[in-house]
Design a protein around this motif. Structure first.
Motif, PDB file in Angstrom:
ATOM      1  N   PRO B 134      42.095  41.876  38.473  1.00  0.00           N
ATOM      2  CA  PRO B 134      43.557  41.980  38.563  1.00  0.00           C
ATOM      3  C   PRO B 134      44.048  43.409  38.747  1.00  0.00           C
ATOM      4  O   PRO B 134      45.031  43.646  39.461  1.00  0.00           O
ATOM      5  CB  PRO B 134      44.028  41.386  37.225  1.00  0.00           C
ATOM      6  N   ARG B 135      43.378  44.379  38.132  1.00  0.00           N
ATOM      7  CA  ARG B 135      43.809  45.766  38.294  1.00  0.00           C
ATOM      8  C   ARG B 135      43.677  46.189  39.771  1.00  0.00           C
ATOM      9  O   ARG B 135      44.572  46.835  40.323  1.00  0.00           O
ATOM     10  CB  ARG B 135      42.940  46.668  37.390  1.00  0.00           C
ATOM     11  N   SER B 140      46.458  46.887  45.137  1.00  0.00           N
ATOM     12  CA  SER B 140      46.610  46.508  46.544  1.00  0.00           C
ATOM     13  C   SER B 140      48.022  45.992  46.841  1.00  0.00           C
ATOM     14  O   SER B 140      48.318  45.635  47.980  1.00  0.00           O
ATOM     15  CB  SER B 140      45.589  45.430  46.904  1.00  0.00           C
ATOM     16  N   GLY B 141      48.877  45.938  45.822  1.00  0.00           N
ATOM     17  CA  GLY B 141      50.266  45.565  46.055  1.00  0.00           C
ATOM     18  C   GLY B 141      50.676  44.231  45.467  1.00  0.00           C
ATOM     19  O   GLY B 141      51.820  43.806  45.642  1.00  0.00           O
ATOM     20  N   LEU B 142      49.788  43.547  44.765  1.00  0.00           N
ATOM     21  CA  LEU B 142      50.138  42.253  44.170  1.00  0.00           C
ATOM     22  C   LEU B 142      50.879  42.507  42.854  1.00  0.00           C
ATOM     23  O   LEU B 142      50.255  42.843  41.832  1.00  0.00           O
ATOM     24  CB  LEU B 142      48.871  41.427  43.925  1.00  0.00           C
ATOM     25  N   GLY B 277      52.309  35.965  52.275  1.00  0.00           N
ATOM     26  CA  GLY B 277      51.039  36.010  52.996  1.00  0.00           C
ATOM     27  C   GLY B 277      50.029  36.893  52.298  1.00  0.00           C
ATOM     28  O   GLY B 277      48.835  36.554  52.216  1.00  0.00           O
ATOM     29  N   SER B 278      50.486  38.029  51.781  1.00  0.00           N
ATOM     30  CA  SER B 278      49.575  38.942  51.086  1.00  0.00           C
ATOM     31  C   SER B 278      49.025  38.291  49.823  1.00  0.00           C
ATOM     32  O   SER B 278      47.839  38.459  49.489  1.00  0.00           O
ATOM     33  CB  SER B 278      50.302  40.242  50.727  1.00  0.00           C
ATOM     34  N   ALA B 279      49.888  37.566  49.113  1.00  0.00           N
ATOM     35  CA  ALA B 279      49.427  36.896  47.896  1.00  0.00           C
ATOM     36  C   ALA B 279      48.399  35.805  48.226  1.00  0.00           C
ATOM     37  O   ALA B 279      47.394  35.643  47.528  1.00  0.00           O
ATOM     38  CB  ALA B 279      50.614  36.296  47.143  1.00  0.00           C
ATOM     39  N   TYR B 280      48.655  35.067  49.302  1.00  0.00           N
ATOM     40  CA  TYR B 280      47.678  34.065  49.733  1.00  0.00           C
ATOM     41  C   TYR B 280      46.330  34.728  50.014  1.00  0.00           C
ATOM     42  O   TYR B 280      45.275  34.262  49.584  1.00  0.00           O
ATOM     43  CB  TYR B 280      48.156  33.374  51.009  1.00  0.00           C
TER      44      TYR B 280
END
Lengths: 470, 293
Positions: B134-135, B140-142, B277-280
């Motif tokens: 997760p870190r 990466s922006g999440l 889209g980034s989260a996917y």
């Protein structure tokens, strides 16, 4: 404007005339303001001198354009038979590989064109494997030449090699001929740059079976097939002659079916040939194209004429030839296609516009006949109204209207025909082209279809060159 | 308006029960139609195909869409929304099946490699474990992966994939659902991305059918629609059924061995929404990594 003036202006309903850019009109209409749109664009940059010189010769150019258009319109392209490229086309050696569009060398070729070149080399037995073919291509072992310069046309990559069978179309009126390979269908095919065993096997079957059966059927018909007449009928049935060829293919099959059944050929071959044609909506495209080429070539070489007699793309550059400037190509970068993509693909996957199939637009079909084919928007995008508008717009850059190709939805008005290069530059209105979209990597195939604008640069160069001639 | 493609989940609903709905919202490139609890996304040309979508051949102007609140009538061959109609051939609809179907010869190793490639393409160090990843995702922006409940939820979710554990998955889903803003909250998007990986690849990764069923059921709580938006709930349910937005199909095309096509699919996926889209992409890479690790 003073504040008082502004208040006075806004105190009553506003009626706005919007010239040019639609953005302002869109915003005003969104605010429920009535807008009259005036479609106007400035002429292409730095063309005043050339257009001015041509304007001084307007009467002579008009006479020349009348003659060029008359030749296009009088052309009677007939499907007369089938032959082999190496025997039919001038200067074809076993190492000659023809391609779509204007001249291009290996380093500048796009993925699909390279893939098709590699495939043709394998098909001819000139290379042992794709790497070998690529090595030879890079080393200059093949002669590359545009189809157009050998009397032929080819869809998409348009690659033609010596042993490929070609349909022969003869312009009965003027005696010239044009040639095209057989359409391979959709999916993994050479014209989209695919070159694996499946592709090569199909090409061999076309050479060994389809071409023979097709040729025998044409012989048995007794008289050649009038392609202008057949295409005219297809337009009445919803084709536009470039991206929708379902009606044309059906009409062709209807003509051939009785004689196919009478052929003294193995029935399995006849059945396979009939199935292949029936299962390929684009089969007729490879007859429309040489018919258009035979018609347009008849109009070439008319001194002072500003009529476009060829438009073609090699996947990197788009090129045109004018009737009055001989065999010279005027080029600009091929455009990116705005269209509908098949699932799994998007604009990032697309190659630039490619193929000789814009010869159809050159004679008043394809994008110029979209009004005949509202269903085309299911392939290329847009609304049915857009198809009508596309054709209507093309009258502004065309020298005349077709006598043969008529559009029911426009009161059977003839399609716009004879693109006047001067008008393209003067109005800023580019020819509408609808086309398939090839994947930028060889071998993937068609990933969509859409509309593309040719580069103005090519038309500007053409106008300048014509101005120098006159 | 003409439909270019219609997703099969939409066709199934329209064909099975012609009925009524309402336009729930309109943005520049899409209109959302609610039919019972299902949201249909009518999208303009150029928008990636949605698993609940009807893709148009055109790009309507903002005023060209039916207004929000317009009653809708659904039938075989089209959707009527006030004065606007969206039509397709009723007898031969242009169907698109959004079900992600791995190639039969695609191995777990190929999926593992692709997972690493996806994460690396997004600048994420793929060497972490469920607790530390997760870190890297946060960096990466999440946003959901920022420290706190979101990060814990993602760690739990990835642990549940690695351990094939439905209970952990349920706890993670409870924490992720509705986390974030917008039509599809980022936490939902992450959950949907992970769900589609499990739905499509768990069997190939050697999961028992019961484990797969339990895990997928766990990320679909009965109170789903109280926890998130109707659109997001629809997309999550489709993801659980293995049905997903179109660029994911290219992203997880494991026959693309040379890696010539999936990077463009990733770019198109990343272009969807503000963060959807980034989260996917982050979820698919992470879940695939621990599914096969």
């Amino acid at each position: 404007m003073s504040e008082a003036d502004s208040q006075l202006l806004l105190a009553r309903p506003i009626d706005v005339a919007n010239i040019g850019v639609d953005l302002f009109a869109d915003e005003l209409e969104h605010q429920r303001v009535h807008v009259s749109r005036v479609d106007w664009r400035p002429p292409a940059e730095d063309t005043e001198d050339a257009l001015g010189r041509l304007a001084l010769q307007a009467a002579d150019i008009a006479r020349a354009n009348d003659l060029a258009l008359e030749r296009i319109e009088d052309a009677k392209p007939l499907l007369v038979g089938v032959g082999v490229a190496g025997q039919l086309l001038p200067g074809m050696s076993e190492r000659t590989l023809l391609h779509a569009g204007p001249p291009i060398t290996w380093p500048d070729m796009s993925g699909p064109l390279r893939g098709a070149i590699i495939g043709a080399a394998l098909y001819e037995g000139l290379a042992t494997d794709p790497d070998d073919a690529e090595r030879q291509a890079r080393a200059g072992a093949f002669e590359f030449s545009p189809c157009h310069e050998r009397g032929a046309v080819g869809p998409m990559a348009g690659v033609v090699s010596a042993s490929m069978p070609m349909c022969i179309v003869e312009n009965e009126t003027h005696g010239n001929r044009a040639y095209c390979t057989f359409n391979e269908g959709l999916g993994k095919v050479l014209r989209y740059g695919a070159n694996d065993a499946e592709v090569l096997d199909r090409l061999a079957w076309i050479r060994d079976v389809l071409a023979r059966v097709f040729a025998r059927a044409l012989e048995r018909l007794g008289s050649p097939i009038d392609l202008r007449s057949m295409t005219a009928q297809a337009l009445q049935m919803g084709d536009e002659g470039h991206n929708r060829n379902r009606a044309g293919t059906s009409l062709l099959l209807r003509e051939l079916l009785p004689v196919l059944l009478e052929l003294d050929e193995p029935s399995s071959d006849v059945v396979a040939a009939a199935r292949f044609i029936a299962g390929n909506d684009h089969f007729y495209l490879n007859l429309t194209m040489p018919a258009a080429k035979a018609s347009a070539d008849a109009a070439a070489g008319v001194e002072r004429s500003s009529i476009v007699v060829a438009m073609a793309r090699n996947g990197t550059e788009f090129g045109i030839r004018l009737s009055g400037t001989g065999g010279r190509w005027f080029t600009g970068p091929s455009g990116m296609i705005d269209g509908l993509y098949l699932p799994g693909y998007g604009p990032e996957d697309a190659n630039r516009d490619i193929g000789d199939s814009t010869i159809t637009e050159t004679v008043g079909l394809g994008g110029f006949a979209m009004a005949a084919s509202p269903a085309i928007v299911r392939f290329v995008g847009g609304r049915a109204e857009d198809a009508l508008e596309a054709t209507r717009a093309m009258y502004d850059i065309s020298w005349g209207e077709s006598r043969s190709y008529q559009i029911p939805a426009l009161g059977f008005r003839g399609t716009p025909v004879g693109i006047d290069c001067r008008e393209v530059v003067h109005t800023g209105l580019l020819p509408f082209v609808n086309t398939g979209i090839a994947h930028r990597e060889p071998g993937v195939g068609q990933i969509g279809a859409g509309l593309v604008e040719p580069p103005m640069e090519a038309f500007v160069k053409g106008v300048r060159a014509l101005a120098e001639c006159v | 308006m003409l439909a270019f493609l219609v997703a099969t989940p939409v066709l199934e609903r329209v064909t099975a029960t012609p009925g009524h709905g309402i336009v729930r919202g309109v943005v520049r490139s899409a209109a959302y139609v609610e039919v019972e609890t299902f949201i249909i996304a009518v999208t303009a040309r150029g928008v990636p195909f949605m698993p609940n979508g009807v893709a148009l051949t055109e790009r309507p102007s903002l005023g060209g869409w039916p207004a929000s609140g317009t009653p809708v009538r659904l039938q075989r061959g089209g959707i009527e929304a006030g004065e606007r109609s969206i039509i397709w051939p009723a007898d031969r609809p242009p169907a698109w099946d959004p079900t992600l179907r791995p190639a039969s010869d695609a191995g777990v190793d190929a999926l593992h490699r692709r997972a690493i490639e996806i994460l690396q393409a997004r600048g994420i160090d793929a060497r972490g474990d469920p607790a530390t990843l997760p870190r890297a995702l946060e960096l990466s922006g999440l946003e959901t992966a920022a420290r706190g409940p979101g990060a814990n939820a993602i760690a739990l979710l990835l642990e549940s994939v690695a351990a094939r554990d439905g209970e952990l998955a349920a706890r993670a889903a409870e924490l992720l659902l509705g986390r974030g803003s917008g039509l599809t909250p980022e936490g939902d998007d992450f959950l949907a991305g992970a769900a589609v990986v499990v739905a499509a690849f768990a069997e190939a990764a050697g999961w028992e059918a019961t484990d797969r069923t339990r895990w997928l059921a766990a990320v679909h709580p009965p109170v789903l629609r109280r926890l998130t938006t109707p659109l997001s709930a629809t997309l999550l349910e489709l993801a659980i059924a293995g049905q997903i937005i179109e660029p994911v199909h290219g992203l997880l095309d494991l026959t693309d061995v040379g890696g010539r096509r999936w990077p463009t699919a990733l770019r198109r996926l990343e272009g969807i929404g503000h963060s959807t889209g980034s989260a996917y992409a982050a979820a698919i890479g992470s879940a695939a990594l621990f599914l096969t690790g």
